[in-house]
Design a protein around this motif. Sequence first.
Motif, short mmCIF file in Angstrom:
data_model
loop_
_atom_site.label_atom_id
_atom_site.label_comp_id
_atom_site.label_asym_id
_atom_site.label_seq_id
_atom_site.Cartn_x
_atom_site.Cartn_y
_atom_site.Cartn_z
N ASP A 157 0.83 -1.20 0.00
CA ASP A 157 0.00 0.00 0.00
C ASP A 157 0.87 1.26 0.00
OD1 ASP A 157 -1.26 2.02 2.31
OD2 ASP A 157 -2.69 1.36 0.78
N VAL A 158 0.61 2.20 -0.93
CA VAL A 158 1.45 3.39 -1.07
C VAL A 158 1.37 4.30 0.15
CG1 VAL A 158 -0.13 4.95 -2.28
CG2 VAL A 158 2.33 5.08 -2.72
N ALA A 159 0.24 4.34 0.84
CA ALA A 159 0.13 5.16 2.04
C ALA A 159 1.06 4.63 3.13
CB ALA A 159 -1.31 5.20 2.53
N THR A 160 1.05 3.32 3.34
CA THR A 160 1.94 2.70 4.33
C THR A 160 3.40 2.90 3.93
OG1 THR A 160 0.25 1.05 4.82
CG2 THR A 160 2.50 0.53 5.51
N GLN A 161 3.69 2.74 2.65
CA GLN A 161 5.06 2.93 2.18
C GLN A 161 5.51 4.37 2.36
OE1 GLN A 161 6.11 1.29 -1.62
NE2 GLN A 161 5.67 -0.80 -0.96
N THR A 162 4.64 5.33 2.07
CA THR A 162 4.99 6.74 2.23
C THR A 162 5.29 7.05 3.69
OG1 THR A 162 3.62 7.37 0.33
CG2 THR A 162 4.19 9.13 1.89
N ARG A 163 4.48 6.53 4.59
CA ARG A 163 4.71 6.74 6.03
C ARG A 163 6.09 6.21 6.43
NH1 ARG A 163 0.34 4.86 7.22
NH2 ARG A 163 -0.80 6.82 7.21
N GLN A 164 6.46 5.02 5.97
CA GLN A 164 7.76 4.44 6.32
C GLN A 164 8.89 5.27 5.73
OE1 GLN A 164 8.39 1.54 8.35
NE2 GLN A 164 10.34 2.66 8.33
N VAL A 165 8.74 5.70 4.49
CA VAL A 165 9.76 6.54 3.85
C VAL A 165 10.00 7.81 4.66
CG1 VAL A 165 10.17 8.02 1.84
CG2 VAL A 165 9.45 5.66 1.50
N LEU A 166 8.93 8.46 5.08
CA LEU A 166 9.07 9.71 5.83
C LEU A 166 9.62 9.46 7.23
CD1 LEU A 166 5.91 11.49 4.45
CD2 LEU A 166 8.29 12.20 4.12
N GLU A 167 9.29 8.34 7.85
CA GLU A 167 9.91 7.99 9.14
C GLU A 167 11.41 7.76 8.96
OE1 GLU A 167 8.73 8.19 12.15
OE2 GLU A 167 6.63 8.49 11.67
N ASN A 168 11.79 7.12 7.86
CA ASN A 168 13.21 6.90 7.57
C ASN A 168 13.93 8.24 7.38
OD1 ASN A 168 12.73 4.14 7.68
ND2 ASN A 168 12.76 3.86 5.48
N LEU A 169 13.33 9.14 6.60
CA LEU A 169 13.92 10.46 6.39
C LEU A 169 14.04 11.21 7.72
CD1 LEU A 169 12.35 11.87 3.11
CD2 LEU A 169 14.78 11.49 3.58
N LYS A 170 13.01 11.13 8.54
CA LYS A 170 13.03 11.78 9.85
C LYS A 170 14.22 11.29 10.68
CE LYS A 170 10.17 12.21 13.99
NZ LYS A 170 8.93 11.73 14.64
N ALA A 171 14.46 9.98 10.69
CA ALA A 171 15.57 9.41 11.46
C ALA A 171 16.92 9.91 10.95
CB ALA A 171 15.52 7.89 11.41
N VAL A 172 17.09 9.98 9.64
CA VAL A 172 18.34 10.47 9.06
C VAL A 172 18.54 11.94 9.42
CG1 VAL A 172 19.57 10.95 6.90
CG2 VAL A 172 18.37 8.77 7.20
N LEU A 173 17.48 12.73 9.28
CA LEU A 173 17.58 14.16 9.61
C LEU A 173 17.90 14.37 11.09
CD1 LEU A 173 14.59 15.37 7.46
CD2 LEU A 173 16.99 16.08 7.16
N GLU A 174 17.28 13.60 11.96
CA GLU A 174 17.55 13.73 13.39
C GLU A 174 19.00 13.36 13.71
OE1 GLU A 174 14.39 11.52 15.26
OE2 GLU A 174 12.99 13.20 15.04
#
Length: 138
Positions: free
Chosen positions: A46-63
């Motif tokens: 599901d693209v919504a679930t995938q988008t959420r994971q992608v943004l959580e991954n980006l958040k972790a890298v940024l932090e």
Amino acid sequence: MKRAVTTDNAPQAIGPYSQAVVAGGFVFCSGQIPLDPATGEMVEEDVATQTRQVLENLKAVLEAAGSGLDRVVKTTVFLADMGDFAAMNRVYAGFFDDVPPARAAVEVAALPKGARVEIEAVALAGDGPGLEEVDEGR
């Protein structure tokens, strides 16, 4: 001077690149796909679930770089199917409030590991625990 960003809270690079690089007061994040950093496996189709994971991954890298989603100035969204735009956009909107970043969204022929979405970002930098000096002379 440039510094590489490394964190175990996001998927490790699957090629010769850094999760992100800090240079010139900015964090340049490599594209993230919807891999669960704990298992290395792709999350649901599901693209919504995938988008959420992608943004959580980006958040972790940024932090790890001492930055955050609130400091993102530009993103590029890559979609395997532009028909997924609305579903991706609903999830994306929940991660960015007040002043959302500038953004481009494009459809591509394919994404790594069969992902439906990949997002890269540029953010204002900070000082984070995941930074390491890079020898620019190599």
